[in-house]
Design a protein around this motif. Structure first.
Motif, PDB file in Angstrom:
ATOM      1  N   ILE A   1       0.849  -1.188   0.000  1.00 18.16           N
ATOM      2  CA  ILE A   1       0.000   0.000   0.000  1.00 18.16           C
ATOM      3  C   ILE A   1       0.885   1.239   0.000  1.00 18.16           C
ATOM      4  CG2 ILE A   1      -1.870  -1.195   1.202  1.00 18.16           C
ATOM      5  CD1 ILE A   1      -1.050   0.383   3.738  1.00 18.16           C
ATOM      6  N   VAL A   2       0.424   2.304  -0.657  1.00 18.98           N
ATOM      7  CA  VAL A   2       1.212   3.537  -0.735  1.00 18.98           C
ATOM      8  C   VAL A   2       1.004   4.360   0.528  1.00 18.98           C
ATOM      9  CG1 VAL A   2       1.598   5.664  -2.023  1.00 18.98           C
ATOM     10  CG2 VAL A   2       1.103   3.542  -3.240  1.00 18.98           C
ATOM     11  N   ASN A   3       2.091   4.744   1.161  1.00 20.27           N
ATOM     12  CA  ASN A   3       2.050   5.466   2.427  1.00 20.27           C
ATOM     13  C   ASN A   3       1.610   6.917   2.198  1.00 20.27           C
ATOM     14  OD1 ASN A   3       2.565   6.599   4.960  1.00 20.27           O
ATOM     15  ND2 ASN A   3       4.466   5.441   5.250  1.00 20.27           N
ATOM     16  N   PRO A   4       0.495   7.350   2.783  1.00 20.77           N
ATOM     17  CA  PRO A   4       0.037   8.724   2.579  1.00 20.77           C
ATOM     18  C   PRO A   4       0.805   9.759   3.383  1.00 20.77           C
ATOM     19  CG  PRO A   4      -1.411   7.622   4.117  1.00 20.77           C
ATOM     20  CD  PRO A   4      -0.439   6.574   3.625  1.00 20.77           C
ATOM     21  N   ASN A   5       1.625   9.327   4.340  1.00 20.69           N
ATOM     22  CA  ASN A   5       2.309  10.243   5.247  1.00 20.69           C
ATOM     23  C   ASN A   5       3.611  10.764   4.663  1.00 20.69           C
ATOM     24  OD1 ASN A   5       0.395   9.701   7.394  1.00 20.69           O
ATOM     25  ND2 ASN A   5       1.406   7.708   7.592  1.00 20.69           N
ATOM     26  N   MET A   6       3.854  12.073   4.808  1.00 23.22           N
ATOM     27  CA  MET A   6       5.147  12.629   4.402  1.00 23.22           C
ATOM     28  C   MET A   6       6.250  12.038   5.267  1.00 23.22           C
ATOM     29  SD  MET A   6       6.643  16.546   4.299  1.00 23.22           S
ATOM     30  CE  MET A   6       5.693  17.052   2.866  1.00 23.22           C
ATOM     31  N   ASN A   7       7.363  11.690   4.641  1.00 22.86           N
ATOM     32  CA  ASN A   7       8.489  11.157   5.395  1.00 22.86           C
ATOM     33  C   ASN A   7       9.635  12.156   5.433  1.00 22.86           C
ATOM     34  OD1 ASN A   7      10.645  10.385   3.228  1.00 22.86           O
ATOM     35  ND2 ASN A   7       8.714   9.553   2.415  1.00 22.86           N
ATOM     36  N   VAL A   8      10.530  12.010   6.397  1.00 22.72           N
ATOM     37  CA  VAL A   8      11.587  12.997   6.626  1.00 22.72           C
ATOM     38  C   VAL A   8      12.604  13.027   5.490  1.00 22.72           C
ATOM     39  CG1 VAL A   8      13.133  11.476   7.975  1.00 22.72           C
ATOM     40  CG2 VAL A   8      13.096  13.962   8.405  1.00 22.72           C
ATOM     41  N   LEU A   9      12.788  11.922   4.775  1.00 21.54           N
ATOM     42  CA  LEU A   9      13.698  11.942   3.630  1.00 21.54           C
ATOM     43  C   LEU A   9      13.124  12.799   2.511  1.00 21.54           C
ATOM     44  CD1 LEU A   9      14.815   8.191   3.487  1.00 21.54           C
ATOM     45  CD2 LEU A   9      15.866  10.101   4.731  1.00 21.54           C
ATOM     46  N   GLU A  10      11.833  12.673   2.281  1.00 27.35           N
ATOM     47  CA  GLU A  10      11.130  13.504   1.309  1.00 27.35           C
ATOM     48  C   GLU A  10      11.238  14.979   1.695  1.00 27.35           C
ATOM     49  OE1 GLU A  10       6.474  14.026  -0.202  1.00 27.35           O
ATOM     50  OE2 GLU A  10       7.018  12.486   1.272  1.00 27.35           O
ATOM     51  N   PHE A  11      11.031  15.273   2.972  1.00 32.32           N
ATOM     52  CA  PHE A  11      11.121  16.647   3.483  1.00 32.32           C
ATOM     53  C   PHE A  11      12.513  17.232   3.260  1.00 32.32           C
ATOM     54  CE2 PHE A  11      12.562  19.068   7.264  1.00 32.32           C
ATOM     55  CZ  PHE A  11      11.806  20.225   7.098  1.00 32.32           C
ATOM     56  N   ILE A  12      13.557  16.465   3.605  1.00 36.19           N
ATOM     57  CA  ILE A  12      14.928  16.958   3.444  1.00 36.19           C
ATOM     58  C   ILE A  12      15.254  17.181   1.974  1.00 36.19           C
ATOM     59  CG2 ILE A  12      17.376  16.371   3.760  1.00 36.19           C
ATOM     60  CD1 ILE A  12      16.539  14.909   6.333  1.00 36.19           C
TER      61      ILE A  12
ATOM     62  N   LYS B   1       6.862  21.023  11.499  1.00 38.71           N
ATOM     63  CA  LYS B   1       6.090  22.132  10.949  1.00 38.71           C
ATOM     64  C   LYS B   1       5.566  21.847   9.548  1.00 38.71           C
ATOM     65  CE  LYS B   1       8.171  25.950  13.565  1.00 38.71           C
ATOM     66  NZ  LYS B   1       8.917  27.240  13.458  1.00 38.71           N
ATOM     67  N   SER B   2       6.179  20.917   8.868  1.00 37.11           N
ATOM     68  CA  SER B   2       5.834  20.676   7.464  1.00 37.11           C
ATOM     69  C   SER B   2       5.178  19.334   7.200  1.00 37.11           C
ATOM     70  CB  SER B   2       7.103  20.784   6.604  1.00 37.11           C
ATOM     71  OG  SER B   2       7.699  22.056   6.731  1.00 37.11           O
ATOM     72  N   ALA B   3       5.205  18.435   8.154  1.00 36.50           N
ATOM     73  CA  ALA B   3       4.780  17.065   7.887  1.00 36.50           C
ATOM     74  C   ALA B   3       3.300  16.939   7.563  1.00 36.50           C
ATOM     75  CB  ALA B   3       5.135  16.173   9.073  1.00 36.50           C
ATOM     76  N   GLY B   4       2.466  17.774   8.190  1.00 36.64           N
ATOM     77  CA  GLY B   4       1.032  17.650   7.969  1.00 36.64           C
ATOM     78  C   GLY B   4       0.387  16.553   8.780  1.00 36.64           C
ATOM     79  N   HIS B   5       1.134  15.997   9.710  1.00 40.10           N
ATOM     80  CA  HIS B   5       0.599  14.976  10.603  1.00 40.10           C
ATOM     81  C   HIS B   5       1.414  14.994  11.887  1.00 40.10           C
ATOM     82  CE1 HIS B   5       4.126  12.593   9.529  1.00 40.10           C
ATOM     83  NE2 HIS B   5       3.774  12.676   8.248  1.00 40.10           N
ATOM     84  N   GLU B   6       0.967  14.253  12.877  1.00 40.52           N
ATOM     85  CA  GLU B   6       1.694  14.116  14.140  1.00 40.52           C
ATOM     86  C   GLU B   6       3.128  13.679  13.889  1.00 40.52           C
ATOM     87  OE1 GLU B   6       1.831  10.651  17.554  1.00 40.52           O
ATOM     88  OE2 GLU B   6      -0.081  11.076  16.560  1.00 40.52           O
ATOM     89  N   VAL B   7       4.078  14.283  14.628  1.00 48.96           N
ATOM     90  CA  VAL B   7       5.488  13.886  14.571  1.00 48.96           C
ATOM     91  C   VAL B   7       6.045  13.931  15.985  1.00 48.96           C
ATOM     92  CG1 VAL B   7       7.808  14.451  13.730  1.00 48.96           C
ATOM     93  CG2 VAL B   7       5.843  14.724  12.215  1.00 48.96           C
ATOM     94  N   GLY B   8       6.724  12.899  16.399  1.00 51.03           N
ATOM     95  CA  GLY B   8       7.326  12.862  17.726  1.00 51.03           C
ATOM     96  C   GLY B   8       8.422  13.891  17.886  1.00 51.03           C
ATOM     97  N   SER B   9       8.565  14.422  19.101  1.00 48.70           N
ATOM     98  CA  SER B   9       9.613  15.400  19.379  1.00 48.70           C
ATOM     99  C   SER B   9      10.988  14.768  19.251  1.00 48.70           C
ATOM    100  CB  SER B   9       9.449  15.967  20.794  1.00 48.70           C
ATOM    101  OG  SER B   9       8.236  16.676  20.917  1.00 48.70           O
ATOM    102  N   ALA B  10      11.967  15.580  18.858  1.00 46.34           N
ATOM    103  CA  ALA B  10      13.323  15.056  18.635  1.00 46.34           C
ATOM    104  C   ALA B  10      13.995  14.610  19.915  1.00 46.34           C
ATOM    105  CB  ALA B  10      14.186  16.120  17.953  1.00 46.34           C
TER     106      ALA B  10
ATOM    107  N   ALA C   1      15.877  15.401  11.135  1.00 46.82           N
ATOM    108  CA  ALA C   1      15.730  16.747  10.575  1.00 46.82           C
ATOM    109  C   ALA C   1      16.552  17.762  11.352  1.00 46.82           C
ATOM    110  CB  ALA C   1      14.257  17.151  10.564  1.00 46.82           C
ATOM    111  N   GLN C   2      16.533  17.666  12.694  1.00 48.39           N
ATOM    112  CA  GLN C   2      17.241  18.654  13.501  1.00 48.39           C
ATOM    113  C   GLN C   2      18.756  18.514  13.439  1.00 48.39           C
ATOM    114  OE1 GLN C   2      15.845  19.519  17.427  1.00 48.39           O
ATOM    115  NE2 GLN C   2      14.075  20.576  16.583  1.00 48.39           N
ATOM    116  N   LEU C   3      19.247  17.368  12.997  1.00 50.21           N
ATOM    117  CA  LEU C   3      20.684  17.256  12.766  1.00 50.21           C
ATOM    118  C   LEU C   3      21.153  18.268  11.729  1.00 50.21           C
ATOM    119  CD1 LEU C   3      21.070  13.383  12.825  1.00 50.21           C
ATOM    120  CD2 LEU C   3      22.284  14.984  14.323  1.00 50.21           C
TER     121      LEU C   3
END
Length: 363
Positions: free
Chosen positions: A131-142, A346-355, A337-339
């Motif tokens: 199944i195609v993952n609807p969630n933005m991933n951090v590699l895509e974001f970077i 701020k950009s994911a559009g969904h819940e993201v755990g704190s670093a 991301a914070q590295l």
């Protein structure tokens, strides 16, 4: 088959960070599918070495057995314990009260990788099906950040990562299973690997390729193209465990530690990467204990128990974390991301755990 506080401060959202604060300019992420924390921190398990799951017990004892857990784990993971443990950080030794865990309830591969890269234990990601993952991933974001465009890539043995990382939307180059590298200017070695992968024995199935090929693709791609972020996903530790083959499970773990060592030594010898690269190593899920070691999933006690290791210019060399704290895999995406000084939340559009803070903020 699927499949970094007491020392620091957990909630990195309290930090004000910018990309200029960071020395990390590049990142390598490696996953060892289904690799238990028990072997990472204790080395070979005596109960399993002496069980029906281990053939040629004398050979296994010769290669992996010593009187102490410290000695055993160094025999099994020499790079992890002789380099990362001295110059980086390791999380998840539950014997010391330090816990790293999955937040997702499913405790198998697709949900595990979704949690790592999206920071979101989405209940919809509850299958290993394509199944195609609807969630933005951090590699895509970077990959969308200035200076990183077209400089993020993934090589995996398991064939499911094009769906996990949603290549249709993300545009990420993800070479999984037996996918061939299509770059017209690829060097002869990369072109040869396109052919070689089809000739190697398909002992883990017709869709999942050898970890050796995944490693070789990653290494040669780094040499030619100098990506800023590379993800290398191994699979064979999980495969050998599912087969109940403890000897080969240990052998694959040591082999993959060697692959990571070789890759790290290579990048540290390259001026583009030397002292400017962070390496993060982890797994997608844990496994059970004793007879349950072969399996994982929602109903397997211990399958939520994971671990991770990190080494790089922004990571204080505190070694094995010995504080009674808990980290979660859902925190890794924002940590990644914070590295670079970015804020994925701020950009994911969904819940993201704190670093999980692994950085020293520049004064």
């Amino acid at each position: 088959m699927k499949k970094l506080f007491a020392v620091l401060v957990l909630a990195a959202s309290a930090l004000t960070v910018t990309a200029q604060n960071r020395q990390t300019k590049n990142l390598i992420i490696v996953t060892l599918d289904g690799m238990r924390w028990q072997e990472v921190f204790r080395g070979a398990d005596s109960g399993l070495v002496n069980s029906k799951y281990t053939s040629d017990k004398d050979d296994v004892r010769k290669k992996y057995w010593a009187a102490t857990a410290t000695a055993r784990r160094e025999m099994l993971f020499p790079f992890l314990w002789n380099v990362v443990a001295k110059k980086g950080q390791l999380y998840g030794n539950r014997d010391l009260g330090n816990k790293d865990e999955l937040a997702n309830q499913y405790r198998f591969s697709y949900p595990g990788y979704n949690e790592i890269f999206t920071g979101f234990p989405d209940v919809r990601m509850n299958t290993n099906d394509p199944i195609v993952n609807p969630n933005m991933n951090v590699l895509e974001f970077i990959n969308k950040q200035k200076g990183f465009e077209g400089k993020v890539i993934a090589f995996s043995s398991w064939e499911r990562f094009p769906q996990i990382l949603n290549v249709g939307r993300s545009g990420l180059p993800v070479y999984s299973g037996y996918a061939e590298l299509k770059n017209a200017d690829a060097n002869p070695r990369l072109k040869y690997l396109n052919e070689l992968q089809h000739s190697t024995p398909k002992y883990i199935g017709d869709s999942t390729r050898s970890d050796f090929i995944t490693y070789e693709f990653s290494k040669e791609y780094i040499k030619q193209y100098k990506p800023r972020v590379l993800y290398m996903a191994f699979d064979e530790t999980d495969d050998m465990a599912h087969e109940g083959n403890y000897k080969d499970y240990l052998a694959r773990a040591k082999q993959e530690d060697g692959f990571i060592m070789n890759l790290w030594n290579m990048v540290q010898a390259d001026p583009f990467y030397k002292d400017k690269t962070t390496l993060l190593i982890t797994c997608d899920h844990g496994r059970g204990e004793s007879d349950g070691w072969r399996n994982h999933g929602a109903d397997v006690k211990g399958a939520e128990q994971t671990w991770f290791a990190v080494i790089g210019p922004d990571t204080p060399p505190t070694g094995e974390v010995k504080t009674a704290t808990v980290t979660y895999h859902k925190q890794l995406a924002q940590t990644i991301a914070q590295l670079f000084g970015f804020d994925f939340k701020k950009s994911a559009g969904h819940e993201v755990g704190s670093a999980i803070s692994t950085v020293t903020v520049a004064k």
